[in-house]
Write an enzyme that holds these catalytic residues in place. Sequence first.
Site, PDB file in Angstrom:
ATOM      1  N   HIS A   1       8.783  61.121  10.703  1.00 39.66           N
ATOM      2  CA  HIS A   1      10.107  60.703  11.416  1.00 39.66           C
ATOM      3  C   HIS A   1      10.586  59.424  10.570  1.00 39.66           C
ATOM      4  CE1 HIS A   1       9.338  63.277  14.846  1.00 39.66           C
ATOM      5  NE2 HIS A   1       8.408  62.879  15.242  1.00 39.66           N
TER       6      HIS A   1
ATOM      7  N   ASP B   1       4.327  70.605  13.652  1.00 46.00           N
ATOM      8  CA  ASP B   1       4.049  69.637  14.457  1.00 46.00           C
ATOM      9  C   ASP B   1       5.239  69.962  15.536  1.00 46.00           C
ATOM     10  OD1 ASP B   1       3.597  66.223  14.306  1.00 46.00           O
ATOM     11  OD2 ASP B   1       4.812  66.864  15.627  1.00 46.00           O
TER      12      ASP B   1
ATOM     13  N   HIS C   1       6.817  68.295  17.174  1.00 46.02           N
ATOM     14  CA  HIS C   1       8.115  67.703  17.183  1.00 46.02           C
ATOM     15  C   HIS C   1       8.940  68.146  15.823  1.00 46.02           C
ATOM     16  CE1 HIS C   1       5.582  64.910  19.440  1.00 46.02           C
ATOM     17  NE2 HIS C   1       6.741  64.835  20.244  1.00 46.02           N
TER      18      HIS C   1
ATOM     19  N   ASP D   1      -0.135  68.526  17.368  1.00 43.43           N
ATOM     20  CA  ASP D   1       0.442  68.192  18.676  1.00 43.43           C
ATOM     21  C   ASP D   1       1.008  69.498  19.513  1.00 43.43           C
ATOM     22  OD1 ASP D   1       2.474  68.095  17.229  1.00 43.43           O
ATOM     23  OD2 ASP D   1       3.000  65.967  17.776  1.00 43.43           O
TER      24      ASP D   1
HETATM   25  N1  V1S Z   1       7.125  61.996  23.781  1.00 40.94           N
HETATM   26  C1  V1S Z   1       6.758  60.919  23.832  1.00 40.94           C
HETATM   27  C2  V1S Z   1       6.374  59.672  23.497  1.00 40.94           C
HETATM   28  N2  V1S Z   1       5.420  58.603  24.068  1.00 40.94           N
HETATM   29  C3  V1S Z   1       5.255  57.521  23.694  1.00 40.94           C
HETATM   30  C4  V1S Z   1       4.524  56.424  23.952  1.00 40.94           C
HETATM   31  C5  V1S Z   1       3.690  56.662  24.742  1.00 40.94           C
HETATM   32  C6  V1S Z   1       2.880  55.277  24.936  1.00 40.94           C
HETATM   33  C7  V1S Z   1       3.000  54.400  24.229  1.00 40.94           C
HETATM   34  F1  V1S Z   1       2.104  53.353  24.574  1.00 40.94           F
HETATM   35  C8  V1S Z   1       3.754  54.245  23.158  1.00 40.94           C
HETATM   36  C9  V1S Z   1       4.588  55.433  23.063  1.00 40.94           C
HETATM   37  N3  V1S Z   1       6.484  57.543  22.657  1.00 40.94           N
HETATM   38  C10 V1S Z   1       7.050  58.930  22.711  1.00 40.94           C
HETATM   39  C11 V1S Z   1       8.282  59.341  21.692  1.00 40.94           C
HETATM   40  C12 V1S Z   1       7.697  59.269  20.370  1.00 40.94           C
HETATM   41  C13 V1S Z   1       6.950  60.424  20.028  1.00 40.94           C
HETATM   42  C14 V1S Z   1       6.372  60.554  18.449  1.00 40.94           C
HETATM   43  C15 V1S Z   1       5.596  61.776  18.005  1.00 40.94           C
HETATM   44  C16 V1S Z   1       5.193  61.525  16.642  1.00 40.94           C
HETATM   45  C17 V1S Z   1       4.802  62.991  15.574  1.00 40.94           C
HETATM   46  O1  V1S Z   1       3.947  63.381  16.623  1.00 40.94           O
HETATM   47  O2  V1S Z   1       5.794  63.556  15.734  1.00 40.94           O
HETATM   48  C18 V1S Z   1       4.381  62.540  14.443  1.00 40.94           C
HETATM   49  C19 V1S Z   1       3.284  61.538  14.280  1.00 40.94           C
HETATM   50  N4  V1S Z   1       9.195  58.247  21.747  1.00 40.94           N
HETATM   51  C20 V1S Z   1      10.222  58.141  22.627  1.00 40.94           C
HETATM   52  O3  V1S Z   1      10.301  59.179  23.354  1.00 40.94           O
HETATM   53  C21 V1S Z   1      11.247  57.136  22.636  1.00 40.94           C
HETATM   54  C22 V1S Z   1      11.413  56.459  23.693  1.00 40.94           C
HETATM   55  C23 V1S Z   1      12.372  57.064  23.464  1.00 40.94           C
HETATM   56  C24 V1S Z   1      10.622  56.662  25.113  1.00 40.94           C
HETATM   57  C25 V1S Z   1       8.936  55.961  25.019  1.00 40.94           C
HETATM   58  N5  V1S Z   1       9.329  54.365  24.887  1.00 40.94           N
HETATM   59  C26 V1S Z   1       8.035  54.020  24.519  1.00 40.94           C
HETATM   60  C27 V1S Z   1      10.179  54.117  23.357  1.00 40.94           C
HETATM   61  C28 V1S Z   1      11.367  54.935  23.469  1.00 40.94           C
HETATM   62 ZN    ZN Z   2       4.538  65.366  16.851  1.00 40.20          ZN
HETATM   63 CA    CA Z   3       7.923  70.657  13.609  1.00 36.96          CA
END
Ligand code: V1S
Ligand code: ZN
Ligand code: CA
Length: 398
Positions: free
Chosen positions: A155, A190, A192, A284
């Site tokens: 990302h 992944d 996502h 995931d």
């Molecule tokens: N779905 C989901 C999720 N959960 C969290 C999170 C939960 C607890 C925490 F302490 C901190 C964050 N963030 C998210 C997602 C991001 C998912 C990233 C996936 C990464 C990958 O697996 O693809 C590659 C390594 N973030 C969001 O949904 C964004 C928000 C819109 C909502 C959550 N808040 C914390 C930020 C903004």
């Molecule tokens: Zn992911």
């Molecule tokens: Ca993918």
Amino acid sequence: SASCGDGRKRRVCYYYDPGVANVDYGANHNMVPRRVAMAHALVEKYGLLADMERLRVRPATEAELRAFHDDAYVRLLRDITPDAYHDGDLRDRARACGVGVPETDETDASAYDNPVIDGLWDYCLRYAGGSLAAARALADGSSDIAINWSGGMHHACRGKASGFCYVNDIVLAIQELLEHFERVLYVDIDVHHGDGVEEHFKRESRVMTVSFHLYDIDRDVKPFFPGTGKVEDVGEGDGKYYTLNVPMKAGMDDERYQQLFRPIMDEVMEKFVPDAVVLQCGADSLYGDRLGEFRLSVKGHAGCVSYLRSFNVPLLLLGGGGYTVNHVASCWCYETAVAVGKEKEISDEIPFHGYEHYYRDQGYKLHFTVPKKNGNKKDDLIDKIKQDALMNLAMLKP
Ligand code: V1S
Ligand code: ZN
Ligand code: CA
């Protein structure tokens, strides 16, 4: 020396640095880098290190990061620490780059996607250094398969952190591969969407990106992160049709996933004929993940690795997401075994390796079980997704 089903040996190299496994995103955060240490401990106890060359590499340099990331962002990553974050100027710079706590809440840094963590700079340099070294081992012909489970941070953007990813080691590794190979295929399993990688290469016909992911705009609350990756997004300009998105509904199991993955990848390999393949193995997409909503088993997930391996093209295996840490470690250990061609030989009994207590719920077995779901077996949606994807591929010149 690794042999496998097709009888061909593969020279495999493997990067692991405990320094990338010891960082802490915060108590409530889903991203737990320790999962890489857990995977490594299994790899070691199963005796797989004997079948690979261990990459010992220097961390990436600032200049290497700047091959993709912009100057101000690299400087921010270098300068920001939990202490320096109290400085108003640095805090504003960090926020502008998606790092740290948004304006609204000062109290709980661990509750945000890309927190300011101790050792952030060192962590970024090390996981990026691993992916770069792995890419070089393929480029110079010394390895057939190269592995960095701490990479795969798909990302991260040029000037911004996103979705737990600060530095986009995948873009850096692909750029390195492009110095030596004419065409590079990127595949992302992944759960996502691989948005950061797609965005950077969407106008490039030497790089084809293919992402399989959960995509559901009809959700009542908000779309599944990051909200992009619809099948209509096919790239732009010279890169038109060199981007492929395979959006899927929640609940995908091994059978249905492979019904899409295999025919689509067959067509991609035949049309694009890559000189190197990069596979982001985000775990995931496994059953029981804390964020994902697919139902893959370890063998189903690893089926993607063995399928791409069978094409005998230089292969870079990277990590990515994965939030139920015992499942992640099982998966990446098993996929390491697939890489060296020993997956039939490793026992299902979890060896004593210091993390065995994490496996209690799965009976101390390497393979957790995926409960059968009774439901309609015939699924028209799968055929529809497959048709849409194959229509896009038909537009590619052979
Ligand atoms: N779905 C989901 C999720 N959960 C969290 C999170 C939960 C607890 C925490 F302490 C901190 C964050 N963030 C998210 C997602 C991001 C998912 C990233 C996936 C990464 C990958 O697996 O693809 C590659 C390594 N973030 C969001 O949904 C964004 C928000 C819109 C909502 C959550 N808040 C914390 C930020 C903004
Ligand atoms: Zn992911
Ligand atoms: Ca993918």
